[in-house]
Scaffold this active site. Structure first.
Site, PDB file in Angstrom:
ATOM      1  N   TYR A  93       7.538   0.116 -35.059  1.00 55.09           N
ATOM      2  CA  TYR A  93       8.708  -0.418 -34.358  1.00 55.09           C
ATOM      3  C   TYR A  93       9.946  -0.358 -35.245  1.00 55.09           C
ATOM      4  CZ  TYR A  93      11.689  -3.609 -31.728  1.00 55.09           C
ATOM      5  OH  TYR A  93      12.729  -4.156 -31.026  1.00 55.09           O
ATOM      6  N   LYS A 106      13.221   1.957 -34.519  1.00 55.50           N
ATOM      7  CA  LYS A 106      14.518   1.339 -34.240  1.00 55.50           C
ATOM      8  C   LYS A 106      15.554   1.752 -35.291  1.00 55.50           C
ATOM      9  CE  LYS A 106      14.334  -1.142 -30.450  1.00 55.50           C
ATOM     10  NZ  LYS A 106      15.299  -0.945 -29.351  1.00 55.50           N
TER      11      LYS A 106
END
Ligand SMILES: [Zn+2]
Length: 656
Positions: free
Chosen positions: A553, A557
């Site tokens: 993640y 991102k």
């Protein structure tokens, strides 16, 4: 045309005003009779006032009400005896007329009585119905239209030449109707305007309207002018940049952003490619009152400059002979006929564009039938001008007040079915934007039922699906001004050693590559936004402050963050602003299942409760908080800002 009267349905409406409501709705149901606020109806009743005196009250349709959905409250009760006397005055200005009608209305808070109220008052019958029926317009806007109308109706209807609605028309009819009316007269045809029917009963008056319009339809059929063909036209591939370019040019001519609705259905495309389109489309509207929404004629092709010059010439020509000084409206078209795009409707709201499209769909029928009858004859443009620049019509338009800040602009939100995305849709709609929501979840299609929302089911990792979504956006609203990249996934927490390649790849596919595809598909539209494109990326606190166990993640991102920064650099030359929000601890989103929440809390050695408010302000951040900032970033407040990264997290100690 058939009567839609149904006794069982009618029984649900009580009293003479109830039946007035019912039969008005029946008229409203048939778009070939009345369109969007067009037409009006009335009923004359005897009522007692508080002193017990009986007086005649005319219940007439109030402006702002649509026949199809009208209720009893939509009728304004006016003092009939007084209003009936008005035509005997030698003259009455429009503001005076409005004043007299308003001051002789018997219910506080009633809508303004229709500008055709006096016309209803002078007709001696209890029920009066008035429509702008397509068939009657086809007949009267053809060579010898008046003679044809006389042919069709004989004594059945009084024929009135074109006079602009308002006092003059009412005064003329007040003089002519008693002179021309015979025993069997059941209607009144206003050439190039519409038709009245009247009777003592609601049903009879309504069915007379159907009969009068059917007579015109039969006449057209007998002259082989009813069923009209359209040359076969296959739609070419939709070129969304062409539509967006046209929308930008039109918006710039208007001085404010407009939405654009494109339709290349065979009917519209066939008409746009009609060999005589340059003649038959440029005469004027089917009936002058369309002009306030459509402007006098459609733009042919996409030459907005030429349209604007012609519009200025039309204004100057007609303003010179107008009774009072006029201020020119914006010179931008509200309709275009283009051999590639078909028909385009422009308007400040999605509802407006839909209305314009519907008005023109009927106008095409009216024009082609009149053509089949010998030639379409529109009214001279001074009549259209009188309506377009009529104070009373202008007042209707002004009534809306100043529009919300993002009116006329289009926002696209990814991952819009829930959480921050859905909150963004809400926030954009609240500021007047038209919104397209993209999501894998089919619920996206029915998230909102309103004309300014379009939900598209879309797998953002599929380039073809993203491309189709950009097309759908442009067909419906004309382009894209604002893009919120919100869709994302949060894979299950895992230390690097046990992170699967599938989890890593899917985080990269959804959180990075899908955004790249969306940016690539929408950049050409954003570049053409009338007030410059804006992109807001929903990032994450994990970008400046990654967390253990969230490698996929955090890395995805961070990659997205870098992508956004490069976009800010590359797209600045086109005026496109790209800003990023880093939310943290937004727990009312689909990402945060109880499981994820518990595992993240554990990773920080906290209870779930501590983790929820783990910020300097000890506050909870909601989807709405993030959405409001995202939408503000698309507004004037952030006009001079690009490549900014703003946290919405209640303050993070590590980052201060
Ligand atoms: Zn009318």
């Amino acid at each position: 045309m058939k009567s839609l009267w149904n006794d069982a349905e009618a029984a649900q409406y009580s009293g003479p005003l109830g039946l007035r409501v019912y039969s008005s709705r029946l008229l409203g149901r048939d778009k070939s009779l009345v369109l969007h606020g067009g037409g009006n109806t009335s009923v004359k009743l005897r009522e007692r006032n508080l002193f017990g005196d009986e007086e005649e009250v005319l219940y007439v349709k109030g402006s702002g009400w649509d026949m199809e959905t009208i209720e009893a409250a939509g009728f304004a009760p006016v003092q009939l005896a007084y209003v009936r006397r008005l035509p005997s005055l030698p003259a009455l200005s429009d503001p005076q007329m409005v004043n007299e009608l308003a001051t002789h209305t018997l219910r506080a808070g009633a809508p303004a009585p229709s500008v055709e109220t006096i016309l209803h008052a002078i007709l001696p019958h209890k029920y009066v119905d008035h429509t702008h029926a397509d068939a009657v317009l086809s007949v009267s806007n053809s060579p010898d239209g008046a003679a044809r109308a006389r042919d069709i109706y004989g004594d059945k209807a009084v024929i009135i030449p074109y006079i602009m609605a308002g006092f003059d028309l009412a005064a003329y009819c007040a003089r002519e109707f008693p002179k021309q009316a015979k025993k069997g007269t059941a209607g009144m045809v206003l050439l190039s305007h519409g038709v009245f029917s009247f009777a003592e009963e609601a049903r009879e008056s309504y069915e007379l309207m159907i009969e009068l319009v059917s007579m015109a339809e039969k006449y057209l059929a007998a002259k082989k002018a009813w069923s009209i063909g359209m040359p076969e036209a296959r739609a070419p591939r939709f070129k969304r940049e062409d539509a967006a370019q046209m929308r930008r040019d039109v918006s710039r001519a208007a001085g404010f952003p407009l939405l654009c609705r494109c339709n290349d259905a065979p009917r519209f495309l066939g008409f746009a490619r009609h060999p005589d389109v340059a003649r038959i489309s440029q005469g004027g509207p089917a009936t002058p009152d369309h002009v306030i929404r459509t402007k006098p004629v459609p733009m042919l092709g996409r030459d907005v400059g030429a349209f604007a010059s012609a519009y200025r010439a039309y204004f100057e020509r007609n303003a010179a002979t107008a009774k009072a000084p006029k201020t020119m409206l914006d010179p931008a078209p509200r309709m275009a006929l283009d051999p590639q795009l078909g028909f385009a409707a422009f308007g400040r709201t999605a509802k407006d564009t839909r209305i314009v499209e519907e008005l023109y769909e009927h106008t095409i029928d009216v024009i082609l039938r009149a053509e089949a009858l010998g030639g379409w004859r529109a009214l001279e443009d001074r009549h259209t001008f009188d309506i377009e620049y009529w104070d009373l019509e202008q007042a209707k338009l002004r009534k809306g007040g100043s529009p919300p800040p993002l009116t006329g602009q289009v926002a696209v939100v990814t991952g819009a079915a829930s959480g921050i995305g859905k909150a963004c849709v809400d926030a954009f709609l609240g500021r007047g934007a038209a919104v397209v929501g993209l999501d894998r979840n089919p619920v996206i299609e029915s998230l909102f039922k309103r004309p300014d929302y379009l939900g598209v089911v879309c797998d953002l990792t599929d380039a073809a699906a993203v491309d189709a979504a950009a097309d759908a956006t442009t067909r419906r609203f004309g382009g894209t001004d604002m893009l919120v990249l919100n869709a994302g996934i949060f894979p299950a927490s895992a230390p690097i050693q046990s992170l699967t390649r599938e989890a890593w790849r899917s985080a990269m596919a959804v959180n990075v590559e899908a955004n790249l595809l969306v940016m690539q598909a929408f950049q050409p539209l954003l570049r053409l936004a009338p007030r410059h494109g804006r992109v807001v990326v929903i990032g994450s606190k994990n970008v400046p402050a990654p967390g253990p166990g969230a490698a996929a993640y955090s890395a995805s991102k961070a990659a997205l963050n870098q992508l956004a920064r490069v976009a800010a650099l590359e797209w600045a030359q086109d005026g496109i602003r790209v800003n990023t929000i880093h939310p943290n601890a937004v727990y009312d989103t689909a990402l945060w299942t109880e499981e994820v929440l518990a595992s993240r809390a554990k990773a920080y050695n906290m209870t779930v409760e501590q983790y929820r408010k783990n910020n300097l302000l000890k506050t909870e951040v909601s989807s709405r908080d993030v959405a409001e900032l995202a939408v503000e970033m698309c507004g004037p407040l952030f006009e001079k800002t690009t490549a900014a990264q703003v946290p919405v997290d209640g303050g993070t100690e590590k980052l201060v």
